[in-house]
Write an enzyme that holds these catalytic residues in place. Structure first.
Site, short mmCIF file in Angstrom:
data_model
loop_
_atom_site.label_atom_id
_atom_site.label_comp_id
_atom_site.label_asym_id
_atom_site.label_seq_id
_atom_site.Cartn_x
_atom_site.Cartn_y
_atom_site.Cartn_z
N ASP A 1 21.63 24.02 -59.60
CA ASP A 1 22.52 24.77 -58.71
C ASP A 1 21.87 26.11 -58.34
OD1 ASP A 1 24.42 22.80 -58.93
OD2 ASP A 1 25.82 23.96 -60.15
N ARG B 1 20.69 19.90 -51.77
CA ARG B 1 22.08 20.03 -51.37
C ARG B 1 22.15 21.26 -50.46
NH1 ARG B 1 25.32 21.91 -56.29
NH2 ARG B 1 25.18 19.74 -56.94
P1 FDA Z 1 34.90 26.97 -46.05
O1 FDA Z 1 34.90 27.88 -47.22
O2 FDA Z 1 35.01 27.56 -44.70
O3 FDA Z 1 36.04 25.91 -46.28
C1 FDA Z 1 36.38 24.97 -45.28
C2 FDA Z 1 37.81 24.51 -45.57
O4 FDA Z 1 37.83 23.84 -46.83
C3 FDA Z 1 38.83 25.65 -45.72
O5 FDA Z 1 39.36 26.05 -44.50
C4 FDA Z 1 39.85 24.98 -46.62
O6 FDA Z 1 40.66 24.14 -45.85
C5 FDA Z 1 39.01 24.14 -47.53
N1 FDA Z 1 38.64 24.85 -48.77
C6 FDA Z 1 37.45 25.41 -49.06
N2 FDA Z 1 37.45 25.90 -50.31
C7 FDA Z 1 38.69 25.66 -50.80
C8 FDA Z 1 39.31 25.91 -52.04
N3 FDA Z 1 38.66 26.50 -53.05
N4 FDA Z 1 40.60 25.51 -52.22
C9 FDA Z 1 41.25 24.88 -51.23
N5 FDA Z 1 40.71 24.61 -50.02
C10 FDA Z 1 39.45 24.99 -49.81
N6 FDA Z 1 27.53 27.34 -53.62
C11 FDA Z 1 26.46 28.00 -54.13
O7 FDA Z 1 26.27 29.18 -53.84
N7 FDA Z 1 25.62 27.36 -55.00
C12 FDA Z 1 25.77 26.05 -55.34
O8 FDA Z 1 24.97 25.51 -56.11
C13 FDA Z 1 26.88 25.35 -54.80
N8 FDA Z 1 27.11 24.04 -55.10
C14 FDA Z 1 28.08 23.34 -54.41
C15 FDA Z 1 28.23 21.97 -54.61
C16 FDA Z 1 29.12 21.25 -53.83
C17 FDA Z 1 29.23 19.76 -54.02
C18 FDA Z 1 29.92 21.92 -52.86
C19 FDA Z 1 30.87 21.17 -51.96
C20 FDA Z 1 29.82 23.28 -52.70
C21 FDA Z 1 28.92 24.00 -53.49
N9 FDA Z 1 28.83 25.38 -53.35
C22 FDA Z 1 27.75 26.04 -53.92
C23 FDA Z 1 29.92 26.15 -52.70
C24 FDA Z 1 29.65 26.38 -51.22
O9 FDA Z 1 28.59 27.28 -51.07
C25 FDA Z 1 30.89 26.96 -50.53
O10 FDA Z 1 31.21 28.17 -51.13
C26 FDA Z 1 32.10 26.04 -50.56
O11 FDA Z 1 31.74 24.72 -50.37
C27 FDA Z 1 33.07 26.41 -49.43
O12 FDA Z 1 32.42 26.32 -48.20
P2 FDA Z 1 32.82 25.22 -47.08
O13 FDA Z 1 31.56 24.78 -46.41
O14 FDA Z 1 33.64 24.16 -47.66
O15 FDA Z 1 33.58 26.07 -45.99
#
Ligand code: FDA
Length: 299
Positions: free
Chosen positions: A125, A175
């Site tokens: 990660d 990822r």
């Molecule tokens: P965004 O935050 O804009 O979310 C899009 C939509 O998803 C929101 O409008 C909401 O509807 C929903 N949503 C998002 N988060 C939510 C929550 N907590 N509760 C409820 N609804 C929610 N980061 C990092 O810095 N290092 C890493 O190693 C990883 N590893 C990782 C693994 C995996 C499998 C995922 C999916 C994500 C990560 N991340 C991560 C986290 C990533 O960087 C990011 O912070 C989150 O995925 C949220 O970003 P989105 O792209 O989902 O967009």
């Protein structure tokens, strides 16, 4: 983010731990490994695979970093014995990065060697900007040595497009996520829409270079952009997968699987749930409502 939501996010450190735990329990499989196994079995029935994460980070005690390393090594055996469709994910600061880089590298090496021996994969990660160089150099080294390793790129970081250039052409697998750590403007994009644009640019670069990509997002706009890029570059099914976090938007998860894409869910478990859970809560658009309801004992 509304003023009320910003206020709740700012006050999170003051919210009593049991309330944080109550609101955040959807993001964590449980305290025990058995809880995580149950969750992986449920996901399997849904058509999703998993990556298992033992909760814990910023370890400052050598013995604890070694203990976590042994827990990870044991995890591969459990995955095999229970026939689980799961990889593992690990954070360098859990393995001692804040104590000594050499210690962390040695622990990562042990885990990657075990992953290879067990026919599995470990994802390193990505944590905050102070860890990026270490993480990427360890990744390149372990990939060359064992092959059984992937890592993470954060679209918000200015450096990500050139980091993609530095990935080996053969067998690289990453990822791509937006990045959870709030970095300064000098090193990262900070505006929501700019981060989205940066995500699309990085994704396009990865897919056009034929690098295996875990498309890690719950942002419906980005999922749609990804579908368009996958179609445009005719990316074969074995060269990508979608990835989502446990407890976040299961509806979108089912939609992506229903459209025939592979999807992996990040399944964290363990006693040290607090830091991970507060990061997740900060991203939850409904955090204010959830916290207030939990405070007043409402379901
Ligand atoms: P965004 O935050 O804009 O979310 C899009 C939509 O998803 C929101 O409008 C909401 O509807 C929903 N949503 C998002 N988060 C939510 C929550 N907590 N509760 C409820 N609804 C929610 N980061 C990092 O810095 N290092 C890493 O190693 C990883 N590893 C990782 C693994 C995996 C499998 C995922 C999916 C994500 C990560 N991340 C991560 C986290 C990533 O960087 C990011 O912070 C989150 O995925 C949220 O970003 P989105 O792209 O989902 O967009």
């Amino acid at each position: 983010m509304s003023l009320f939501t910003r206020m709740i996010v700012g006050m999170l450190p003051l919210v009593p731990k049991p309330i944080v735990g109550f609101v955040a329990k959807r993001y964590v499989a449980g305290v025990k490994l058995e809880n995580a196994i149950d969750v992986i079995r449920q996901l399997d029935r849904e058509g999703a695979c998993a990556t298992l994460d033992i909760l814990g980070e910023s370890v400052t005690d050598r013995g604890k970093a070694e203990w976590f390393t042994q827990q990870y090594i044991g995890l591969f055996e459990t995955i095999k014995t229970h026939n689980l469709f799961s990889t593992v994910s690990v954070k360098p600061t859990m393995l001692g990065l804040n104590i000594d880089e050499g210690l962390c590298r040695a622990n990562l090496d042990l885990i990657a060697a075990t992953a290879k021996a067990q026919g599995n994969t470990v994802c390193i990660d990505m944590e905050d900007r102070t860890t990026t160089d270490f993480t990427l150099s360890s990744y390149r080294e372990l990939l060359a040595r064992y092959g059984s390793v992937t890592t993470v790129l954060q679209a918000r970081m200015h450096r990500t497009l050139s980091d993609i250039d530095s990935l080996p052409g053969d067998g690289a697998s990453v990822r791509l996520c937006k990045g959870i750590y709030l970095e300064p403007r000098s090193v990262a994009w900070t505006e929501y829409h700019t981060i989205r644009r940066a995500y699309v640019s990085a994704l396009e670069k990865l897919l056009s270079r034929g690098i295996f990509t875990g498309i890690a997002t719950h942002d419906e706009y980005l999922v749609q952009e990804a579908f368009a890029l996958l179609d445009h570059y005719r990316v074969p099914r074995e060269k990508y997968e979608f990835q989502m976090l446990l407890g976040v938007d299961p509806g979108l998860r089912r939609l992506v699987i229903g459209l025939g894409h592979r999807l992996r869910v990040y399944v964290p478990f363990g006693k040290e749930w607090y830091a991970y859970s507060t990061r997740r809560l900060r991203e939850n658009p409904d955090i204010g409502r959830h916290v207030v309801r939990a405070f007043f004992g409402l379901r």
